[in-house]
Write a protein that holds these residues in place. Structure first.
Motif, PDB file in Angstrom:
ATOM      1  N   ILE A  91       0.840  -1.208   0.000  1.00 36.91           N
ATOM      2  CA  ILE A  91       0.000   0.000   0.000  1.00 36.91           C
ATOM      3  C   ILE A  91       0.869   1.251   0.000  1.00 36.91           C
ATOM      4  CG2 ILE A  91      -1.618   1.343   1.414  1.00 36.91           C
ATOM      5  CD1 ILE A  91      -2.894  -1.294   2.254  1.00 36.91           C
TER       6      ILE A  91
ATOM      7  N   MET B 200      -4.624  -1.391  -4.301  1.00 32.41           N
ATOM      8  CA  MET B 200      -4.664  -0.957  -2.906  1.00 32.41           C
ATOM      9  C   MET B 200      -5.849  -1.583  -2.177  1.00 32.41           C
ATOM     10  SD  MET B 200      -3.591   3.076  -3.199  1.00 32.41           S
ATOM     11  CE  MET B 200      -3.625   3.319  -1.442  1.00 32.41           C
TER      12      MET B 200
ATOM     13  N   THR C 111      -5.843  -3.966   1.141  1.00 26.98           N
ATOM     14  CA  THR C 111      -6.619  -3.672   2.358  1.00 26.98           C
ATOM     15  C   THR C 111      -7.561  -4.831   2.687  1.00 26.98           C
ATOM     16  OG1 THR C 111      -8.255  -2.471   1.034  1.00 26.98           O
ATOM     17  CG2 THR C 111      -6.510  -1.174   2.085  1.00 26.98           C
TER      18      THR C 111
END
Length: 365
Positions: free
Chosen positions: A146, A171, A175
């Motif tokens: 990230i 990203m 997550t």
């Protein structure tokens, strides 16, 4: 210690000594009555001689008995003094009476049970510590990715919208990995208090499966995995824990299917039984599991060939799923054809079958 063991020995035999002295006194009283009734029949010297002989025999028996049991008392006192040691009970070996043998046997059994229980807790602690270290290691990867993606976004302000969307998807995937890792950590911590966090009710399994699929739809779309649900079933289970189990199944299916080219199917087959039970089968078209790895897939931290190839496996997913299914009273099995597919099956017992709260045998992936 010698004085203490002798004091303990005599204290235990005070009643016996009192009874012997009472019998001697009674015998002397009878002899004195006979002497009064028939003067000259019993001389005083004979009475004194009887008293001395009786006390001598009592003392001799006490001395012999003490010598027989002296070692036992010493060992007991030593075991008490070293009671903080795990093997203290093994010191008591010089048993003489049947009572002492029973006490020694009880101490031995208690020590064995204690060591077995201690071994279980140590094993659980080792698994927990290992998992925490491994979890931290795996969480460092998505955080680093990230960070790199964020730097790339800042450096490429003029990049095309498609590139920016690709970075955003990457990203989001990282997550999601972090979220799944946090969820696994949370449920691992809850597993020790499974009974407290248990709510069994009738659950529409097909609806639960669809809700879990929806939570993974972005990853399924990205890696061309097409889920399909066949059949319906309503079973007794805990909805929250079963959601966790289904998440592990789908995560594994995605993890080990995304490397294959083209579209892949992910089939959920549900079957309802007349007695209230049911069966769920999750069939993917991933890379499969090697036959020599199958017997160990429920072991904690076992990743096998696939885990080393994928590089994302913690070896805890199937282990935790198996643990949860065991405690819910569901039977979980896995079969696979290497390079073609993997099938995970969960059999739900009929209504009214007691769901276990005790710790079941675990088995990882």
């Amino acid at each position: 210690m010698r004085g203490l063991s002798l004091a303990l020995f005599l204290r235990d035999r005070l009643l016996f000594i009192f009874m012997v002295c009472l019998i001697i006194l009674l015998a002397v009283s009878l002899l004195l009555l006979e002497r009064e009734r028939y003067p000259g029949l019993v001389e005083l010297g004979t009475i004194y001689y009887f008293i001395v002989i009786a006390l001598f025999l009592l003392g001799t028996w006490l001395v012999v008995d003490y010598l027989r049991q002296r070692t036992y008392f010493k060992q007991m006192l030593e075991a008490i003094a070293r009671s903080e040691e795990l093997q203290a009970s093994t010191i008591v070996q010089a048993t003489v009476t049947q009572e002492q043998k029973l006490v020694a046997k009880m101490l031995e059994e208690q020590s064995r049970a204690y060591l077995n229980e201690l071994g279980k807790y140590r094993r659980q602690q080792e698994i927990h510590n290992h998992f925490v270290l491994q979890w931290v290691h795996h969480m460092k990867t998505p955080v680093s990715v990230i960070d790199l993606l964020a730097q790339e976004v800042l450096q490429q302000n003029s990049s095309s919208q498609q590139e920016q969307q690709q970075l955003a998807l990457s990203m989001q995937e990282e997550t999601d990995r972090m979220t799944r890792g946090l969820e696994m950590m949370l449920y691992t911590a809850r597993l020790d208090k499974f009974e407290i966090d248990l709510h069994v009710k009738q659950v529409a399994l097909h609806e639960l499966v669809r809700s879990v699929i929806n939570a993974h739809k972005k990853l399924c779309i990205r890696y061309s995995i097409f889920p399909r649900v066949e059949g319906e079933a309503s079973v007794e289970t805990d909805e929250k824990w079963m959601t966790f189990v289904l998440n592990q199944f789908i995560s594994n299916a995605i993890k080990y299917s995304k490397s294959k080219e083209g579209g892949k199917k992910l089939l959920f087959q549900l079957e309802a039984f007349n007695d209230g039970g049911g069966r769920l089968q999750v069939i993917d078209e991933g890379i499969g599991i090697a036959p020599h790895d199958l017997p160990r897939i429920f072991d904690p931290f076992f990743t096998g060939e696939n885990g080393r190839t994928a590089g994302e496996s913690t070896g805890m997913g199937l282990y935790l799923a198996k643990q949860v299914c065991n405690r819910l009273g569901h039977e979980m099995t896995v079969s696979s054809v290497l390079g073609e597919s993997t099938t995970v099956s969960v059999a739900f017992k009929p209504r009214g079958i007691h769901i276990m709260g005790s710790r079941g045998n675990g088995s990882s992936g």
